[in-house]
Design a protein around this motif. Structure first.
Motif, PDB file in Angstrom:
ATOM      1  N   GLU A   9       0.826  -1.207   0.000  1.00  0.00           N
ATOM      2  CA  GLU A   9       0.000   0.000   0.000  1.00  0.00           C
ATOM      3  C   GLU A   9       0.859   1.256   0.000  1.00  0.00           C
ATOM      4  O   GLU A   9       0.580   2.222  -0.736  1.00  0.00           O
ATOM      5  CB  GLU A   9      -0.928  -0.008   1.223  1.00  0.00           C
ATOM      6  CG  GLU A   9      -2.005  -1.076   1.160  1.00  0.00           C
ATOM      7  CD  GLU A   9      -2.782  -1.208   2.463  1.00  0.00           C
ATOM      8  OE1 GLU A   9      -2.456  -0.466   3.424  1.00  0.00           O
ATOM      9  OE2 GLU A   9      -3.699  -2.052   2.526  1.00  0.00           O
ATOM     10  N   VAL A  10       1.931   1.251   0.797  1.00  0.00           N
ATOM     11  CA  VAL A  10       2.850   2.391   0.822  1.00  0.00           C
ATOM     12  C   VAL A  10       3.499   2.578  -0.549  1.00  0.00           C
ATOM     13  O   VAL A  10       3.573   3.689  -1.084  1.00  0.00           O
ATOM     14  CB  VAL A  10       3.935   2.183   1.911  1.00  0.00           C
ATOM     15  CG1 VAL A  10       5.069   3.202   1.752  1.00  0.00           C
ATOM     16  CG2 VAL A  10       3.324   2.292   3.304  1.00  0.00           C
ATOM     17  N   ALA A  13       0.992   3.746  -3.292  1.00  0.00           N
ATOM     18  CA  ALA A  13       0.631   5.150  -3.078  1.00  0.00           C
ATOM     19  C   ALA A  13       1.775   6.068  -3.487  1.00  0.00           C
ATOM     20  O   ALA A  13       1.572   7.137  -4.077  1.00  0.00           O
ATOM     21  CB  ALA A  13       0.266   5.374  -1.617  1.00  0.00           C
ATOM     22  N   ALA A  14       3.014   5.644  -3.186  1.00  0.00           N
ATOM     23  CA  ALA A  14       4.179   6.444  -3.582  1.00  0.00           C
ATOM     24  C   ALA A  14       4.305   6.514  -5.096  1.00  0.00           C
ATOM     25  O   ALA A  14       4.630   7.569  -5.651  1.00  0.00           O
ATOM     26  CB  ALA A  14       5.443   5.848  -2.968  1.00  0.00           C
ATOM     27  N   ILE A 146       9.957   7.242   0.245  1.00  0.00           N
ATOM     28  CA  ILE A 146       9.541   6.360   1.337  1.00  0.00           C
ATOM     29  C   ILE A 146      10.707   6.328   2.310  1.00  0.00           C
ATOM     30  O   ILE A 146      11.806   5.899   1.968  1.00  0.00           O
ATOM     31  CB  ILE A 146       9.224   4.936   0.835  1.00  0.00           C
ATOM     32  CG1 ILE A 146       8.110   4.977  -0.216  1.00  0.00           C
ATOM     33  CG2 ILE A 146       8.829   4.035   1.997  1.00  0.00           C
ATOM     34  CD1 ILE A 146       7.845   3.622  -0.873  1.00  0.00           C
ATOM     35  N   LYS A 165       3.263  16.006   6.073  1.00  0.00           N
ATOM     36  CA  LYS A 165       1.917  15.852   5.513  1.00  0.00           C
ATOM     37  C   LYS A 165       1.212  17.199   5.431  1.00  0.00           C
ATOM     38  O   LYS A 165       0.578  17.535   4.414  1.00  0.00           O
ATOM     39  CB  LYS A 165       1.120  14.874   6.366  1.00  0.00           C
ATOM     40  CG  LYS A 165      -0.296  14.618   5.881  1.00  0.00           C
ATOM     41  CD  LYS A 165      -0.991  13.581   6.761  1.00  0.00           C
ATOM     42  CE  LYS A 165      -2.413  13.314   6.285  1.00  0.00           C
ATOM     43  NZ  LYS A 165      -3.079  12.275   7.130  1.00  0.00           N
ATOM     44  N   HIS A 175      -0.214  13.811   0.058  1.00  0.00           N
ATOM     45  CA  HIS A 175       0.613  13.634   1.255  1.00  0.00           C
ATOM     46  C   HIS A 175       1.431  12.349   1.179  1.00  0.00           C
ATOM     47  O   HIS A 175       2.432  12.191   1.892  1.00  0.00           O
ATOM     48  CB  HIS A 175      -0.262  13.635   2.517  1.00  0.00           C
ATOM     49  CG  HIS A 175      -1.203  12.481   2.625  1.00  0.00           C
ATOM     50  ND1 HIS A 175      -0.823  11.270   3.166  1.00  0.00           N
ATOM     51  CD2 HIS A 175      -2.508  12.353   2.280  1.00  0.00           C
ATOM     52  CE1 HIS A 175      -1.860  10.435   3.147  1.00  0.00           C
ATOM     53  NE2 HIS A 175      -2.886  11.067   2.601  1.00  0.00           N
ATOM     54  N   THR A 176       1.044  11.443   0.284  1.00  0.00           N
ATOM     55  CA  THR A 176       1.808  10.207   0.110  1.00  0.00           C
ATOM     56  C   THR A 176       3.074  10.407  -0.727  1.00  0.00           C
ATOM     57  O   THR A 176       3.796   9.459  -0.993  1.00  0.00           O
ATOM     58  CB  THR A 176       0.920   9.140  -0.548  1.00  0.00           C
ATOM     59  OG1 THR A 176       0.294   9.705  -1.710  1.00  0.00           O
ATOM     60  CG2 THR A 176      -0.143   8.649   0.415  1.00  0.00           C
ATOM     61  N   GLN A 179       6.354   9.542   2.584  1.00  0.00           N
ATOM     62  CA  GLN A 179       5.780   8.662   3.603  1.00  0.00           C
ATOM     63  C   GLN A 179       6.872   8.158   4.536  1.00  0.00           C
ATOM     64  O   GLN A 179       7.930   7.699   4.082  1.00  0.00           O
ATOM     65  CB  GLN A 179       5.084   7.461   2.958  1.00  0.00           C
ATOM     66  CG  GLN A 179       3.919   7.840   2.051  1.00  0.00           C
ATOM     67  CD  GLN A 179       3.321   6.626   1.367  1.00  0.00           C
ATOM     68  OE1 GLN A 179       2.512   5.891   1.944  1.00  0.00           O
ATOM     69  NE2 GLN A 179       3.732   6.390   0.138  1.00  0.00           N
TER      70      GLN A 179
END
Length: 418
Positions: A9-10, A13-14, A146, A165, A175-176, A179
């Motif tokens: 998910e991280v 999203a990145a 990340i 964020k 905002h991603t 992260q």
């Protein structure tokens, strides 16, 4: 927490955010950096409170004093984080600049455009201020980031993440785009370095053990350096006053940095002139000296160096010294035992200087300068995310340009291949 699912998910999203950031304007990215700056400045109490939690837990778990020092967010370090964001915002934007445009025989015009790398994963230890440094450089260069800090700084990094964020949302950037990994589970690192579908490059910042482990296990390209075995070679044609000054600064200005001199090489004709004076300077600074047999003939009170000393990164007040026949032997020594980080010659002989620059295979090669100057800020890059001793894709201090790549752009007017 399902670590595998969380990191997917991280990463996804990145990847989505990276496309938005790459397409954003310089103004929006600069405005976001300044908004993060203001958020950090307004969150000093919260940052101090979170950092106090990390420090207390660090003391309870027995962290060494130097680690606790790196972990602490003093008011001065928060000031530096705030000022650093202003400085990065003021730097020239490398993204979308076009260079080397030329017209070819077919009539097409060909050039190269700077573009972001995409998603950058950064793995680091102890210092929460790296969270801000890394985030600001990645964002300025149009990348998503990340960030995975050490478990000892999780509370501090979480507090900083809230400011990041807030700044991104102030200009409607996702905002991603930056992260901070929210788990201390090491499985998150293993997953981060093994998902090339989401991450374009990994940059580890920390000790040799961390970097070796990341480099060994990664399925994503890594920008790194393992050791900083840096040399200063005092040539027989050196200005002796300059040589003493440079050799002193390169070792004693700071001991725990990757660009600190670890081995001093001296041509025999200069050795009897400079070594006694340097030995006094090093003794006053508390530096332990380890020398070859020829060095001990001039400095009989020091320790005999072993073969292992020549390749050692001490990161401490310890220095190995070798007396050599001359330039040829110095180049051979550096290319044999060095780590391709930073090496310097002190000489007034132009031919010797040029030979050293050409034949020493390091990411920074210097003439008449201290190795401590091997730094992105000192090189005019504004800031750096680390130093690379690799030959691909970046080498030496990695600044904004090192966080970009190039693509060919072609401008035509209906040209066809005949």
């Amino acid at each position: 927490m399902d670590i595998d699912q969380y990191m997917i998910e991280v990463g996804s999203a990145a990847r989505r955010a990276s496309r938005v950031v790459a397409a954003s304007s310089t103004k929006d990215r600069n405005t976001a950096l300044l908004a993060v700056r203001d958020a950090l400045d307004g969150a000093r109490a919260a940052l101090a409170e979170a950092n106090a939690i990390d420090l207390e837990q660090g003391r309870e778990s027995g962290l060494a004093v130097p680690v606790l020092d790196r972990l602490e967010l003093t008011p001065a370090r928060i000031d530096a984080m705030v000022e650093g964001l202003s400085q990065v915002a003021a730097l020239p934007d490398p993204v979308r600049s076009i260079a080397d445009m030329r017209t070819m025989p077919s009539g097409i015009r060909v050039g190269r455009m700077r573009v972001p790398l995409g998603v950058i994963g950064i793995i680091y230890e102890s210092r929460p201020n790296v969270t801000v440094e890394a985030a600001s450089l990645c964002l300025k260069s149009g990348n998503a980031a990340i960030l995975r800090g050490g478990s000892e700084s999780i509370a501090s990094n979480t507090a900083i993440a809230r400011c990041l964020k807030q700044g991104l949302q102030a200009v409607d950037l996702p905002h991603t785009a930056v992260q901070v990994v929210a788990t201390t589970d090491r499985a998150a690192v293993a997953r981060l370095i093994a998902m090339p579908e989401y991450v374009d490059v990994i940059i580890p910042r920390g000790g040799k053990g961390l970097i070796e482990r990341i480099s060994s296990d990664a399925r994503v390209p890594v920008i790194k350096h393992l050791d900083g075995v840096c040399h200063v070679y005092i040539d027989e044609h050196a200005d002796l006053g300059m040589a003493i000054s440079i050799a002193s600064n390169a070792k004693t200005q700071r001991y725990g940095t990757c660009n600190t001199m670890e081995t001093l090489l001296v041509a025999e004709p200069a050795a009897k002139e400079v070594l006694p004076e340097l030995a006094r300077i090093y003794a006053d600074a508390g530096v332990e000296l380890r020398g070859c047999a020829r060095t001990l003939a001039l400095l009989p009170d020091i320790v005999l160096a072993t073969e292992e000393d020549w390749g050692e990164e001490y990161l401490a007040p310890i220095l190995s010294i070798r007396v050599l026949d001359g330039l040829e032997q110095a180049i051979e020594h550096i290319n044999t035992y060095g780590s391709m980080h930073t090496d310097s010659i002190v000489t007034r002989d132009y031919a010797h200087a040029m030979r050293f620059l050409q034949d020493v295979d390091s990411s920074s090669v210097m003439v008449n300068a201290s190795t401590r100057l091997a730094d992105g800020f000192e090189y005019g890059l504004g800031a750096e995310i680390g130093i690379s001793t690799d030959k691909l894709h970046a080498r030496g201090p990695v600044g904004l340009e090192g966080l970009t790549s190039q693509k060919f752009v072609v401008l035509g007017d209906g040209q066809l291949r005949s």
